[in-house]
Motif scaffolding. Sequence first.
Motif, mmCIF file in Angstrom:
data_model
loop_
_atom_site.group_PDB
_atom_site.id
_atom_site.type_symbol
_atom_site.label_atom_id
_atom_site.label_comp_id
_atom_site.label_asym_id
_atom_site.label_seq_id
_atom_site.Cartn_x
_atom_site.Cartn_y
_atom_site.Cartn_z
ATOM 1 N N SER A 166 0.837 -1.191 0.000
ATOM 2 C CA SER A 166 0.000 0.000 0.000
ATOM 3 C C SER A 166 0.875 1.245 0.000
ATOM 4 O O SER A 166 1.969 1.246 0.561
ATOM 5 C CB SER A 166 -0.921 0.037 1.231
ATOM 6 O OG SER A 166 -1.828 -1.038 1.231
ATOM 7 N N THR A 216 -1.373 -0.300 -15.016
ATOM 8 C CA THR A 216 -1.455 0.804 -14.068
ATOM 9 C C THR A 216 -2.747 1.558 -14.319
ATOM 10 O O THR A 216 -3.296 1.529 -15.421
ATOM 11 C CB THR A 216 -0.261 1.777 -14.196
ATOM 12 O OG1 THR A 216 -0.340 2.444 -15.455
ATOM 13 C CG2 THR A 216 1.062 1.045 -14.079
ATOM 14 N N GLU A 237 -0.594 7.457 -10.798
ATOM 15 C CA GLU A 237 -1.255 6.165 -10.694
ATOM 16 C C GLU A 237 -1.531 5.800 -9.238
ATOM 17 O O GLU A 237 -0.703 6.055 -8.363
ATOM 18 C CB GLU A 237 -0.387 5.062 -11.321
ATOM 19 C CG GLU A 237 -0.025 5.298 -12.773
ATOM 20 C CD GLU A 237 1.266 6.066 -12.977
ATOM 21 O OE1 GLU A 237 1.729 6.733 -12.014
ATOM 22 O OE2 GLU A 237 1.815 6.011 -14.078
ATOM 23 N N ASP A 238 -2.685 5.186 -8.978
ATOM 24 C CA ASP A 238 -2.949 4.665 -7.641
ATOM 25 C C ASP A 238 -3.154 3.147 -7.644
ATOM 26 O O ASP A 238 -3.484 2.557 -6.620
ATOM 27 C CB ASP A 238 -4.127 5.369 -6.964
ATOM 28 C CG ASP A 238 -5.438 5.236 -7.726
ATOM 29 O OD1 ASP A 238 -5.457 4.581 -8.792
ATOM 30 O OD2 ASP A 238 -6.446 5.797 -7.259
ATOM 31 N N GLN A 239 -2.917 2.520 -8.794
ATOM 32 C CA GLN A 239 -2.914 1.060 -8.892
ATOM 33 C C GLN A 239 -1.789 0.652 -9.835
ATOM 34 O O GLN A 239 -1.695 1.145 -10.967
ATOM 35 C CB GLN A 239 -4.250 0.529 -9.444
ATOM 36 C CG GLN A 239 -5.445 0.767 -8.544
ATOM 37 C CD GLN A 239 -5.438 -0.118 -7.309
ATOM 38 O OE1 GLN A 239 -4.926 -1.246 -7.328
ATOM 39 N NE2 GLN A 239 -6.001 0.390 -6.219
ATOM 40 N N HIS A 255 1.921 -6.015 -6.638
ATOM 41 C CA HIS A 255 0.730 -5.176 -6.743
ATOM 42 C C HIS A 255 0.756 -4.125 -5.644
ATOM 43 O O HIS A 255 0.806 -4.459 -4.456
ATOM 44 C CB HIS A 255 -0.538 -6.015 -6.619
ATOM 45 C CG HIS A 255 -1.798 -5.219 -6.747
ATOM 46 N ND1 HIS A 255 -3.018 -5.680 -6.287
ATOM 47 C CD2 HIS A 255 -2.044 -3.985 -7.276
ATOM 48 C CE1 HIS A 255 -3.955 -4.755 -6.527
ATOM 49 N NE2 HIS A 255 -3.380 -3.728 -7.125
ATOM 50 N N ARG A 257 -1.236 -0.611 -4.165
ATOM 51 C CA ARG A 257 -2.479 0.142 -4.178
ATOM 52 C C ARG A 257 -2.284 1.458 -3.436
ATOM 53 O O ARG A 257 -1.594 1.507 -2.420
ATOM 54 C CB ARG A 257 -3.593 -0.631 -3.438
ATOM 55 C CG ARG A 257 -3.904 -2.029 -3.916
ATOM 56 C CD ARG A 257 -2.930 -3.089 -3.419
ATOM 57 N NE ARG A 257 -2.623 -3.057 -1.991
ATOM 58 C CZ ARG A 257 -3.316 -3.734 -1.063
ATOM 59 N NH1 ARG A 257 -4.343 -4.478 -1.412
ATOM 60 N NH2 ARG A 257 -2.972 -3.679 0.211
ATOM 61 N N SER A 261 -5.160 -0.439 3.476
ATOM 62 C CA SER A 261 -6.092 -1.559 3.426
ATOM 63 C C SER A 261 -6.429 -2.021 4.834
ATOM 64 O O SER A 261 -5.551 -2.061 5.708
ATOM 65 C CB SER A 261 -5.472 -2.718 2.644
ATOM 66 O OG SER A 261 -6.248 -3.893 2.773
#
Length: 377
Positions: A166, A216, A237-239, A255, A257, A261
């Motif tokens: 994250s 992305t 980008e946030d992913q 990965h 994010r 989370s």
Amino acid sequence: MPSSASGPHTPVRVGIVGLSARGGWAATAHVPALAALDGYELRALSASSEESARAAGAAHDVPLTFGSAGELARSEEVDLVVVTVKVPHHRELIVPALEAGKAVLSEWPLGNGLAQAEELAALAEARGVRTAVGLQARSAPPLRYLRDLIADGYVGRVLSTTVVGSGRRWGPTFDEGSDYLLDRANGATLLSIPFGHTADAVAMVLGEFAEFSATTATVRTEVRHATTGQTLPMTAEDQIAVTGTLESGAVAALHFRGGTSRATDFHWEINGTEGDLVVKAESRALWMGRITLHGGRGQDTGLTELPVPAAYETLPQLAGRSTEPAYNVAYAYAQLLDDLTQGTRQTPGFAHAARHHRFLDRIQESARTGDRLAVSA
């Protein structure tokens, strides 16, 4: 510059660009890291003005203060220039130090994008100066131990590795002073910072990617100030999802994010023919904060924590301080001291940084084109 660390030597005199009386990363990580080590003297600093530099000097007991990075770089009382400002300003502040023939440690990312990183690496090579970049996860005792566990066959042949992470700063809200992170053009993004630090650590432990494909996205195109509620556009980008094969043949999936989370903020798993390893980072950030290793192999039915042997924790003055941001930075400085005084090559320099920037640039290319890419192409 001192030529030997085999005995007493003249301290490496450090000048920090961007040390503030108001705190920040330099004050939180670099100052206590230097204070914990023999062999360095924090001799100088520069800030955006002479007034702010004097205030920082008084706050941190630094004798020499300068109103510009150029003045600091030209000082005969500075051996190592440390650049700790925001990414968009790295190039303009690093160049004077390189042109003055000084050793330079720059925070990561090295530059605002690949072109700047390659320019700085080329200038450093042309000037023949020693450089370092702040990818300090490579220096963390737990990750150096992890690398050796893998090399010694703890899990057998590595089959795959998975990282889920994250990046709090690219979530639904932003804090005062962090709005520059939202604009992809500033070069301080989820891809360049959390992903960049972590991917470099994965490469240090398991080897580089051979080929990969990437996805992305900027899912949150508008975010709000955590206090005032003001909204701003976000283009970073946030992913980020990257899957592929490492040079060893192992399959890798990373990965990241934006935001946090409720389930898993950081998890790194390594699976092999004979066992499994898990890396946990208490701060969500592998490059700062406490890291713990957990493993199981053979007839083990679960995971147990694997304490880091004392041989890897070579700075007793930092015992019990692994939760502090200064911990990994201090180990990086210790390795850099050997590089500067003994001619070793333990810390990643600007050439390494440029290669890593190239990998991140290839991720953006893969995400844009949908192609599976070879890293070395």
